[in-house]
Design an enzyme around this catalytic site. Structure first.
Site, PDB file in Angstrom:
ATOM      1  N   HIS A 108      32.583   3.567  30.730  1.00  0.00           N
ATOM      2  CA  HIS A 108      32.306   2.131  30.832  1.00  0.00           C
ATOM      3  C   HIS A 108      31.949   1.749  32.274  1.00  0.00           C
ATOM      4  O   HIS A 108      30.995   1.006  32.518  1.00  0.00           O
ATOM      5  CB  HIS A 108      33.541   1.320  30.409  1.00  0.00           C
ATOM      6  CG  HIS A 108      33.849   1.389  28.947  1.00  0.00           C
ATOM      7  ND1 HIS A 108      32.894   1.196  27.975  1.00  0.00           N
ATOM      8  CD2 HIS A 108      35.027   1.601  28.296  1.00  0.00           C
ATOM      9  CE1 HIS A 108      33.461   1.289  26.781  1.00  0.00           C
ATOM     10  NE2 HIS A 108      34.743   1.543  26.951  1.00  0.00           N
ATOM     11  N   HIS A 138      37.229   8.038  29.390  1.00  0.00           N
ATOM     12  CA  HIS A 138      36.705   6.946  28.556  1.00  0.00           C
ATOM     13  C   HIS A 138      36.328   5.737  29.413  1.00  0.00           C
ATOM     14  O   HIS A 138      35.216   5.200  29.304  1.00  0.00           O
ATOM     15  CB  HIS A 138      37.760   6.538  27.527  1.00  0.00           C
ATOM     16  CG  HIS A 138      37.335   5.416  26.631  1.00  0.00           C
ATOM     17  ND1 HIS A 138      36.695   5.614  25.434  1.00  0.00           N
ATOM     18  CD2 HIS A 138      37.452   4.066  26.773  1.00  0.00           C
ATOM     19  CE1 HIS A 138      36.432   4.447  24.869  1.00  0.00           C
ATOM     20  NE2 HIS A 138      36.894   3.489  25.668  1.00  0.00           N
ATOM     21  N   GLU A 139      37.258   5.325  30.253  1.00  0.00           N
ATOM     22  CA  GLU A 139      37.008   4.142  31.087  1.00  0.00           C
ATOM     23  C   GLU A 139      35.955   4.426  32.154  1.00  0.00           C
ATOM     24  O   GLU A 139      35.205   3.525  32.549  1.00  0.00           O
ATOM     25  CB  GLU A 139      38.307   3.667  31.741  1.00  0.00           C
ATOM     26  CG  GLU A 139      39.405   3.263  30.767  1.00  0.00           C
ATOM     27  CD  GLU A 139      38.959   2.204  29.774  1.00  0.00           C
ATOM     28  OE1 GLU A 139      38.040   1.422  30.091  1.00  0.00           O
ATOM     29  OE2 GLU A 139      39.537   2.167  28.669  1.00  0.00           O
TER      30      GLU A 139
END
Length: 351
Positions: free
Chosen positions: A21, A17-18
């Protein structure tokens, strides 16, 4: 061992997920100061190309800290083209959406791997025939295997339900019974049923239920891609609907699970084999992606809403409004976490 598996799986999901980003931020030239798995005190860290990569004490999430972006300081305005706050709203939206998108992509990869290894499903073998049902009147028997419906090949029990649901009028079943082939015509009737959320619905049915028999379906790479896409979309829709039903009160709040439930599910799946573990990882990854897109200010979805507001009105929300909404979001998330933990403990106490 169960705790270790839980931490490994959760760390992988958070990292992906990170990473979404991070990659989107770097694509637009934004400086990323910190990439953290976990919150709180830093345990292990390594600086690489201007970013501090670290594991922190509380492994229930993670974050990337970008230049010019800090929820606790909404009026932060760091100069430079490498600052998040100086990027155009649509670029910030891409950066925000990249995290949930990475979770959907991970789920698709896991489902693709499952399809290649062999996905398990209930076999299209009949385990029970209801009395006075269309199936009973047509002469269908226990242990009959349904091979085709209206000329379409049946591979799993889910295929039977989907074909009957989408059919009209009389249907034709090709059945295998004790090594002989039979063709049976049946007219399904509309019956009362319940969906996965316990709601009363009307459904075309013939009055059969499956035998406890599992079949393994192997897919070639093209079929695996279709399987992965369909499963990811299906899982996403199910979780979106689940959130909607929870808000509407159709699903009771007692059904909300917390980290203990997630940990137990991951632990049980890891003991059942790699396919079961991949299935649970994919579902949790989709869950993480969907929940982060909810329009709650402390989540990616909330920040996307702020940037959409800026695109439409040509001005940013006031610092006061931003801070109030963000704190409200934190309170909502904390409340949901506490509710999940309370439900987990209650389930443990009830055995």
């Amino acid at each position: 061992m169960g705790l270790i598996n839980f931490l490994i799986v959760l760390s992988i999901l958070v990292f992906i997920h990170e990473l979404g980003h991070f990659l989107a931020a770097r694509f637009f030239g934004v400086t990323v100061h910190t990439f953290s798995i976990g919150f709180g005190k830093r345990l292990i860290s390594k600086e690489f190309k201007g970013t501090t990569w670290q594991f922190s004490l509380i492994p229930l999430g993670g974050y990337v800290r970008m230049k010019g972006q800090d929820d606790s300081k909404p009026n932060l305005n760091e100069a430079g083209d490498d600052s998040y706050n100086n990027k155009k709203p649509w670029q910030r939206i891409v950066i925000l959406f990249a995290g949930p998108f990475a979770n959907f992509a991970l789920a698709a990869v896991l489902y693709f791997a499952i399809a290649l290894m062999g996905s398990n499903a209930l076999a299209p073998t009949i385990g029970k025939v209801l009395e006075n049902s269309p199936a009973s009147k047509a002469g269908i028997q226990i242990n009959d295997e349904i091979l085709r419906i209206n000329g379409k090949e049946v591979k799993t029990w889910d295929d039977i339900g989907n074909f009957i649901k989408n059919s009209q009028g009389m249907i034709q079943l090709h059945i295998k019974r004790e090594n002989t082939m039979r063709v049976i015509n049946i007219n399904p009737h509309i019956s009362d049923a319940q969906n996965i959320f316990g709601e009363e619905i009307k459904k075309r049915m013939i009055g059969i239920s499956p035998a406890p028999k599992v079949v393994t379906i192997h897919h070639n790479p093209i079929e695996a891609l279709v399987f992965a896409y369909d499963k990811t979309i299906e899982s996403s829709k199910m979780i979106f609907l689940g959130v909607q039903k929870l808000i509407q009160g159709i699903i009771p709040s007692s059904e909300v699970g917390g980290v203990i439930t997630i940990g137990k599910v991951i632990s049980d799946a890891s003991q059942s084999g790699i396919i079961a573990l991949f299935s649970i990882m994919a579902l949790i990854s989709v869950n993480l992606g969907v929940l982060n897109l909810l329009p709650i200010p402390a989540l990616d979805g909330g920040h996307i809403m702020f940037n959409l507001y800026e695109m439409i009105t040509r001005r940013k929300p006031s610092d006061r409004v931003f801070m109030i909404l963000t704190i409200t979001g934190w309170v909502i998330l904390a409340g949901l976490m506490l509710l999940g933990i309370f439900n987990d403990i209650n389930r443990l106490m009830q055995g």
